[in-house]
Design a protein around this motif. Sequence first.
Motif, PDB file in Angstrom:
ATOM      1  N   CYS A  27      -5.873   0.255   1.854  1.00  0.00           N
ATOM      2  CA  CYS A  27      -6.627   1.460   1.467  1.00  0.00           C
ATOM      3  C   CYS A  27      -7.628   1.243   0.330  1.00  0.00           C
ATOM      4  O   CYS A  27      -8.633   1.946   0.253  1.00  0.00           O
ATOM      5  CB  CYS A  27      -5.653   2.575   1.083  1.00  0.00           C
ATOM      6  SG  CYS A  27      -4.723   3.204   2.499  1.00  0.00           S
ATOM      7  N   GLU A  28      -7.369   0.281  -0.536  1.00  0.00           N
ATOM      8  CA  GLU A  28      -8.248   0.086  -1.696  1.00  0.00           C
ATOM      9  C   GLU A  28      -9.713  -0.158  -1.317  1.00  0.00           C
ATOM     10  O   GLU A  28     -10.606   0.439  -1.931  1.00  0.00           O
ATOM     11  CB  GLU A  28      -7.732  -1.043  -2.583  1.00  0.00           C
ATOM     12  CG  GLU A  28      -8.523  -1.177  -3.875  1.00  0.00           C
ATOM     13  CD  GLU A  28      -7.970  -2.254  -4.785  1.00  0.00           C
ATOM     14  OE1 GLU A  28      -7.935  -2.008  -6.002  1.00  0.00           O
ATOM     15  OE2 GLU A  28      -7.575  -3.336  -4.279  1.00  0.00           O
ATOM     16  N   CYS A  74       0.828  -1.203   0.000  1.00  0.00           N
ATOM     17  CA  CYS A  74       0.000   0.000   0.000  1.00  0.00           C
ATOM     18  C   CYS A  74       0.866   1.258   0.000  1.00  0.00           C
ATOM     19  O   CYS A  74       1.919   1.315   0.634  1.00  0.00           O
ATOM     20  CB  CYS A  74      -0.939   0.011   1.215  1.00  0.00           C
ATOM     21  SG  CYS A  74      -2.232   1.258   1.059  1.00  0.00           S
ATOM     22  N   TYR A  82     -11.425   1.029   1.128  1.00  0.00           N
ATOM     23  CA  TYR A  82     -12.030   2.301   1.534  1.00  0.00           C
ATOM     24  C   TYR A  82     -12.255   3.196   0.323  1.00  0.00           C
ATOM     25  O   TYR A  82     -13.305   3.825   0.190  1.00  0.00           O
ATOM     26  CB  TYR A  82     -11.157   3.021   2.570  1.00  0.00           C
ATOM     27  CG  TYR A  82     -10.781   2.133   3.740  1.00  0.00           C
ATOM     28  CD1 TYR A  82     -11.715   1.299   4.349  1.00  0.00           C
ATOM     29  CD2 TYR A  82      -9.485   2.108   4.220  1.00  0.00           C
ATOM     30  CE1 TYR A  82     -11.364   0.469   5.411  1.00  0.00           C
ATOM     31  CE2 TYR A  82      -9.125   1.291   5.288  1.00  0.00           C
ATOM     32  CZ  TYR A  82     -10.063   0.477   5.868  1.00  0.00           C
ATOM     33  OH  TYR A  82      -9.718  -0.338   6.909  1.00  0.00           O
ATOM     34  N   SER A 123      -5.977   6.395   3.626  1.00  0.00           N
ATOM     35  CA  SER A 123      -6.660   6.138   2.356  1.00  0.00           C
ATOM     36  C   SER A 123      -6.757   7.404   1.506  1.00  0.00           C
ATOM     37  O   SER A 123      -6.706   7.336   0.281  1.00  0.00           O
ATOM     38  CB  SER A 123      -8.036   5.527   2.589  1.00  0.00           C
ATOM     39  OG  SER A 123      -8.911   6.440   3.207  1.00  0.00           O
ATOM     40  N   SER A 131      -3.447   7.641  -0.193  1.00  0.00           N
ATOM     41  CA  SER A 131      -3.417   6.676  -1.296  1.00  0.00           C
ATOM     42  C   SER A 131      -4.280   7.142  -2.458  1.00  0.00           C
ATOM     43  O   SER A 131      -3.945   6.902  -3.621  1.00  0.00           O
ATOM     44  CB  SER A 131      -3.875   5.296  -0.817  1.00  0.00           C
ATOM     45  OG  SER A 131      -2.900   4.724   0.024  1.00  0.00           O
ATOM     46  N   TYR A 182      -1.991  -3.236  -0.790  1.00  0.00           N
ATOM     47  CA  TYR A 182      -2.949  -2.182  -1.125  1.00  0.00           C
ATOM     48  C   TYR A 182      -4.377  -2.718  -1.145  1.00  0.00           C
ATOM     49  O   TYR A 182      -5.300  -2.079  -0.644  1.00  0.00           O
ATOM     50  CB  TYR A 182      -2.566  -1.561  -2.475  1.00  0.00           C
ATOM     51  CG  TYR A 182      -3.550  -0.551  -3.000  1.00  0.00           C
ATOM     52  CD1 TYR A 182      -3.749   0.654  -2.342  1.00  0.00           C
ATOM     53  CD2 TYR A 182      -4.274  -0.804  -4.164  1.00  0.00           C
ATOM     54  CE1 TYR A 182      -4.655   1.599  -2.825  1.00  0.00           C
ATOM     55  CE2 TYR A 182      -5.167   0.128  -4.660  1.00  0.00           C
ATOM     56  CZ  TYR A 182      -5.359   1.331  -3.989  1.00  0.00           C
ATOM     57  OH  TYR A 182      -6.253   2.255  -4.473  1.00  0.00           O
ATOM     58  N   ALA A 235     -14.026   3.676   6.328  1.00  0.00           N
ATOM     59  CA  ALA A 235     -12.783   3.542   7.088  1.00  0.00           C
ATOM     60  C   ALA A 235     -13.146   3.450   8.568  1.00  0.00           C
ATOM     61  O   ALA A 235     -13.954   4.232   9.055  1.00  0.00           O
ATOM     62  CB  ALA A 235     -11.865   4.725   6.831  1.00  0.00           C
ATOM     63  N   CYS A 268       0.308   3.981   1.455  1.00  0.00           N
ATOM     64  CA  CYS A 268       0.232   4.732   2.712  1.00  0.00           C
ATOM     65  C   CYS A 268       1.341   4.392   3.688  1.00  0.00           C
ATOM     66  O   CYS A 268       1.466   5.034   4.730  1.00  0.00           O
ATOM     67  CB  CYS A 268      -1.123   4.522   3.376  1.00  0.00           C
ATOM     68  SG  CYS A 268      -1.305   2.936   4.217  1.00  0.00           S
TER      69      CYS A 268
END
Length: 162
Positions: free
Chosen positions: A16-17, A4, A19, A34, A37, A12, A25, A6
């Motif tokens: 974050c993907e 990710c 969200y 997120s 990202s 990832y 979140a 972040c």
Amino acid sequence: MATCHCGSGKPYAKCCEPYINGEPAPTAEALMRSRYSAYVVGAVDYLGETLHPDHRSDFDRNATAKWASESEWKQLDILATEGGEEGDEEGIVEFRAVFSEAGDEDMAHTERSRFVKEGDRWYYVDGLLPTPVTYRREEEKVGRNDPCPCGSGKKYKKCCGK
């Protein structure tokens, strides 16, 4: 699987993907990560959707898309969090995002971001630049020609001030 953007170290697709694709979140920090990202992957609509509804009129989608696409996003550091956990309704996340624009030198954006939770969703409200800490010297400053505080009897510049 790609790590990710972040900096969490997680894939990832498991960080974050979900969200960015619509899952709420669970914490203010997760939303902050997120959102970073989203800048990296160009998910500009997500950036607008995660702004608090009271602040969406300030959102310039075109300018945000331009900045996101023309910047190289290099690193996110979470510096501090206050609240913002699953049972909270407010939270602060202080972060530093390192990026460059048009191949220029790296720049860092540091911010204390404020988040609120309404229903099951966290929203970004606003951010402040952190105030610098002022350091006040308690002891008297030693001049170059003053006696050295170590007690050698020499001038400071010839002793410890080298």
